[in-house]
Motif scaffolding. Sequence first.
Motif, PDB file in Angstrom:
ATOM      1  N   PRO A  90       0.935  -1.106   0.010  1.00  0.00           N
ATOM      2  CA  PRO A  90      -0.144  -0.004  -0.032  1.00  0.00           C
ATOM      3  C   PRO A  90       0.897   1.132  -0.034  1.00  0.00           C
ATOM      4  CG  PRO A  90      -0.874  -1.584   1.636  1.00  0.00           C
ATOM      5  CD  PRO A  90       0.362  -2.161   1.055  1.00  0.00           C
ATOM      6  N   TRP A  91       0.344   2.244  -0.856  1.00  0.00           N
ATOM      7  CA  TRP A  91       1.391   3.468  -0.575  1.00  0.00           C
ATOM      8  C   TRP A  91       1.063   4.131   0.534  1.00  0.00           C
ATOM      9  CZ3 TRP A  91       5.266   4.631  -3.740  1.00  0.00           C
ATOM     10  CH2 TRP A  91       5.531   5.873  -3.508  1.00  0.00           C
ATOM     11  N   GLY A  92       2.142   4.687   1.162  1.00  0.00           N
ATOM     12  CA  GLY A  92       2.086   5.324   2.528  1.00  0.00           C
ATOM     13  C   GLY A  92       2.718   4.305   3.540  1.00  0.00           C
ATOM     14  N   ALA A  93       2.688   3.081   3.248  1.00  0.00           N
ATOM     15  CA  ALA A  93       3.020   1.897   4.176  1.00  0.00           C
ATOM     16  C   ALA A  93       4.787   2.244   4.268  1.00  0.00           C
ATOM     17  CB  ALA A  93       3.067   0.602   3.662  1.00  0.00           C
ATOM     18  N   VAL A  94       5.394   2.812   3.468  1.00  0.00           N
ATOM     19  CA  VAL A  94       6.645   2.937   3.681  1.00  0.00           C
ATOM     20  C   VAL A  94       6.724   4.511   3.523  1.00  0.00           C
ATOM     21  CG1 VAL A  94       9.163   2.671   3.216  1.00  0.00           C
ATOM     22  CG2 VAL A  94       7.325   0.705   3.105  1.00  0.00           C
ATOM     23  N   LEU A  95       7.499   5.410   4.318  1.00  0.00           N
ATOM     24  CA  LEU A  95       7.424   6.650   4.182  1.00  0.00           C
ATOM     25  C   LEU A  95       8.821   6.874   3.401  1.00  0.00           C
ATOM     26  CD1 LEU A  95       7.072   8.441   7.934  1.00  0.00           C
ATOM     27  CD2 LEU A  95       5.638   8.458   5.724  1.00  0.00           C
ATOM     28  N   GLN A  96       8.577   7.815   2.234  1.00  0.00           N
ATOM     29  CA  GLN A  96       9.750   8.251   1.301  1.00  0.00           C
ATOM     30  C   GLN A  96      10.417   7.100   0.814  1.00  0.00           C
ATOM     31  OE1 GLN A  96      11.104  12.322   3.152  1.00  0.00           O
ATOM     32  NE2 GLN A  96      11.723  10.701   4.718  1.00  0.00           N
ATOM     33  N   PRO A  97       9.724   5.826   0.306  1.00  0.00           N
ATOM     34  CA  PRO A  97      10.253   4.725  -0.114  1.00  0.00           C
ATOM     35  C   PRO A  97      11.410   4.908  -1.306  1.00  0.00           C
ATOM     36  CG  PRO A  97       8.094   4.943  -1.172  1.00  0.00           C
ATOM     37  CD  PRO A  97       8.328   6.234  -0.278  1.00  0.00           C
ATOM     38  N   ARG A  98      12.469   4.032  -1.194  1.00  0.00           N
ATOM     39  CA  ARG A  98      13.387   3.645  -2.197  1.00  0.00           C
ATOM     40  C   ARG A  98      13.545   2.260  -2.190  1.00  0.00           C
ATOM     41  NH1 ARG A  98      17.930   8.437  -0.842  1.00  0.00           N
ATOM     42  NH2 ARG A  98      16.654  10.216  -1.144  1.00  0.00           N
ATOM     43  N   ALA A  99      13.894   1.498  -3.202  1.00  0.00           N
ATOM     44  CA  ALA A  99      14.230   0.068  -3.331  1.00  0.00           C
ATOM     45  C   ALA A  99      15.633  -0.337  -3.812  1.00  0.00           C
ATOM     46  CB  ALA A  99      13.018  -0.496  -4.467  1.00  0.00           C
ATOM     47  N   GLU A 100      15.799  -1.671  -3.347  1.00  0.00           N
ATOM     48  CA  GLU A 100      17.298  -1.919  -3.606  1.00  0.00           C
ATOM     49  C   GLU A 100      17.226  -3.776  -3.647  1.00  0.00           C
ATOM     50  OE1 GLU A 100      19.479  -0.194  -0.576  1.00  0.00           O
ATOM     51  OE2 GLU A 100      19.450  -1.677   0.955  1.00  0.00           O
ATOM     52  N   ALA A 101      17.873  -4.141  -4.564  1.00  0.00           N
ATOM     53  CA  ALA A 101      17.962  -5.629  -4.555  1.00  0.00           C
ATOM     54  C   ALA A 101      18.943  -6.381  -3.712  1.00  0.00           C
ATOM     55  CB  ALA A 101      18.083  -5.956  -5.997  1.00  0.00           C
ATOM     56  N   GLU A 102      18.794  -7.366  -3.273  1.00  0.00           N
ATOM     57  CA  GLU A 102      19.617  -7.999  -2.208  1.00  0.00           C
ATOM     58  C   GLU A 102      19.743  -9.554  -2.227  1.00  0.00           C
ATOM     59  OE1 GLU A 102      19.533  -6.338   1.721  1.00  0.00           O
ATOM     60  OE2 GLU A 102      18.947  -4.552   0.972  1.00  0.00           O
ATOM     61  N   VAL A 103      20.427 -10.193  -1.655  1.00  0.00           N
ATOM     62  CA  VAL A 103      20.635 -11.599  -1.477  1.00  0.00           C
ATOM     63  C   VAL A 103      20.122 -11.776  -0.038  1.00  0.00           C
ATOM     64  CG1 VAL A 103      22.104 -13.812  -1.053  1.00  0.00           C
ATOM     65  CG2 VAL A 103      22.435 -12.104  -2.946  1.00  0.00           C
ATOM     66  N   ALA A 104      19.159 -12.656   0.207  1.00  0.00           N
ATOM     67  CA  ALA A 104      18.400 -12.943   1.724  1.00  0.00           C
ATOM     68  C   ALA A 104      19.099 -14.397   1.819  1.00  0.00           C
ATOM     69  CB  ALA A 104      17.161 -12.892   1.680  1.00  0.00           C
ATOM     70  N   LEU A 105      19.522 -14.513   3.066  1.00  0.00           N
ATOM     71  CA  LEU A 105      20.112 -15.932   3.687  1.00  0.00           C
ATOM     72  C   LEU A 105      18.831 -16.131   4.745  1.00  0.00           C
ATOM     73  CD1 LEU A 105      23.916 -15.328   4.013  1.00  0.00           C
ATOM     74  CD2 LEU A 105      22.696 -16.183   2.222  1.00  0.00           C
ATOM     75  N   VAL A 106      18.585 -17.595   4.748  1.00  0.00           N
ATOM     76  CA  VAL A 106      17.644 -18.017   5.815  1.00  0.00           C
ATOM     77  C   VAL A 106      18.551 -19.104   6.496  1.00  0.00           C
ATOM     78  CG1 VAL A 106      15.656 -19.056   6.169  1.00  0.00           C
ATOM     79  CG2 VAL A 106      15.756 -17.547   4.328  1.00  0.00           C
ATOM     80  N   LEU A 107      18.932 -18.922   7.894  1.00  0.00           N
ATOM     81  CA  LEU A 107      19.594 -19.805   8.568  1.00  0.00           C
ATOM     82  C   LEU A 107      18.930 -21.048   9.140  1.00  0.00           C
ATOM     83  CD1 LEU A 107      21.337 -17.145  10.822  1.00  0.00           C
ATOM     84  CD2 LEU A 107      21.813 -18.069   8.601  1.00  0.00           C
ATOM     85  N   GLY A 108      19.538 -21.975   8.998  1.00  0.00           N
ATOM     86  CA  GLY A 108      19.131 -23.441   9.593  1.00  0.00           C
ATOM     87  C   GLY A 108      19.727 -23.611  11.005  1.00  0.00           C
ATOM     88  N   HIS A 109      20.856 -23.064  11.249  1.00  0.00           N
ATOM     89  CA  HIS A 109      21.435 -23.238  12.395  1.00  0.00           C
ATOM     90  C   HIS A 109      21.797 -21.828  13.259  1.00  0.00           C
ATOM     91  CE1 HIS A 109      21.801 -27.394  11.821  1.00  0.00           C
ATOM     92  NE2 HIS A 109      22.283 -27.164  10.500  1.00  0.00           N
ATOM     93  N   ASP A 110      22.110 -21.927  14.591  1.00  0.00           N
ATOM     94  CA  ASP A 110      22.557 -20.682  15.248  1.00  0.00           C
ATOM     95  C   ASP A 110      23.887 -20.270  14.871  1.00  0.00           C
ATOM     96  OD1 ASP A 110      20.062 -21.094  16.446  1.00  0.00           O
ATOM     97  OD2 ASP A 110      20.920 -21.545  18.459  1.00  0.00           O
ATOM     98  N   LEU A 111      24.270 -19.024  15.128  1.00  0.00           N
ATOM     99  CA  LEU A 111      25.674 -18.686  14.881  1.00  0.00           C
ATOM    100  C   LEU A 111      25.991 -17.877  16.176  1.00  0.00           C
ATOM    101  CD1 LEU A 111      25.531 -17.140  11.287  1.00  0.00           C
ATOM    102  CD2 LEU A 111      26.892 -18.870  11.921  1.00  0.00           C
ATOM    103  N   PRO A 112      26.506 -18.538  17.280  1.00  0.00           N
ATOM    104  CA  PRO A 112      26.432 -17.892  18.378  1.00  0.00           C
ATOM    105  C   PRO A 112      28.083 -17.362  19.068  1.00  0.00           C
ATOM    106  CG  PRO A 112      26.807 -20.351  18.909  1.00  0.00           C
ATOM    107  CD  PRO A 112      26.449 -20.110  17.294  1.00  0.00           C
ATOM    108  N   HIS A 113      28.889 -17.784  18.004  1.00  0.00           N
ATOM    109  CA  HIS A 113      30.202 -17.159  18.477  1.00  0.00           C
ATOM    110  C   HIS A 113      30.717 -15.755  18.222  1.00  0.00           C
ATOM    111  CE1 HIS A 113      30.854 -21.761  18.488  1.00  0.00           C
ATOM    112  NE2 HIS A 113      30.499 -21.896  17.267  1.00  0.00           N
TER     113      HIS A 113
END
Length: 264
Positions: A90-113
Motif C-alpha cells: 500500500p502506498w504510504g506503508a513506507v515513508l519516502q520509499p526507495r528500493a534495492e535488490a539483495e541476497v537474503a540468507l535464511v539460517l538453519g543453525h545458530d551463529l553464537p560465536h
Amino acid sequence: MESAAERLDTARRTGVPCAPVRDLLPPGDLDAAYAVQTLLSDRLVASGRRITGWKIGLTSPAVQAQLGVDTPDFGPLFDDTAVPDGAEIPWGAVLQPRAEAEVALVLGHDLPHERHTVADVIRATAFALPAVEVVGSRIRDWDITAVDTIADNASSGVYVLGTRPALLRELDLRTAGMVLERRGEPVSTGAGAACLGNPLHAAVWLADTLARLGRPLRAGDTVLTGALGPMTAVEPGDVLEARIDGLGSVRAAFGRPAPEGDAR
C-alpha cells in the motif's frame, strides 16, 4: 534517547516525516543511536510484533564515506514487514520509499560465536533467496547521518522475498549479477561483489556483531545482506522486479494513494 525514540515513533504512527534526531544525541555516537533503535524495537515487540531476522545496511564503501563511517549498520526485521512476492505494498506503508535488490540468507543453525568464518555462515545457511528491500526514512527529506539512520531502525521499511530457495553450494554470490527493472526497464545493476566484496562477508560481520551484543543470529532468521546496486526511487503504481544470477527473480508492486475523501 527517549526523546529521539518518541520523535521517530510519532513519525511512524502518523505517517508524517520528522526532523533528524542527531540533535538529541551525542555527536557521532553510534552506540546511542543503537540504543534508540532498541527502544523502538522493544516497543514494537511489546505491541505484538515478532522479530524475524536482521537487515544489513551501509555495505557500500561509497555510502559509508558519504555518511562518515567505516562500518555497516544493522536493524531488526519484523513479521509484519514481510510482503509476499508480487503482493501490493500500500502506498504510504513506507515513508519516502526507495528500493534495492539483495541476497537474503535464511539460517538453519545458530551463529553464537564471538568470531565467525565464512565457512560457519555457509554451514549455518539453509538456503538463499532473492529479495527486494524497500527502505524508508521517518526523517524528512532523507536528511540523515549514520546516527539518524541507525536510530531509525537502519531506515528499514518492508521486504519481499522470492520463493525458490537455492543452496549456497550452487551459487557464486561474489560474481552473481543483479538487475532491478521497472516495468521491464533496468533502473539498477550490480553484483555480489558490491556488498562488502561478497554477501557472505556481510553476514559474517553481522553474526560477529550480534553475538558480541548478546543477540546472536538464530536458526530461522532471515538476513538481508545488503544492496547489490544503487537504490532506486519508487513512485505510486510502480512494479519492480529483481533478477539475481542463480537465485531467480522477485517482484515488489506498489499501490497508489487513495483518492481524496476516500475513507478507506
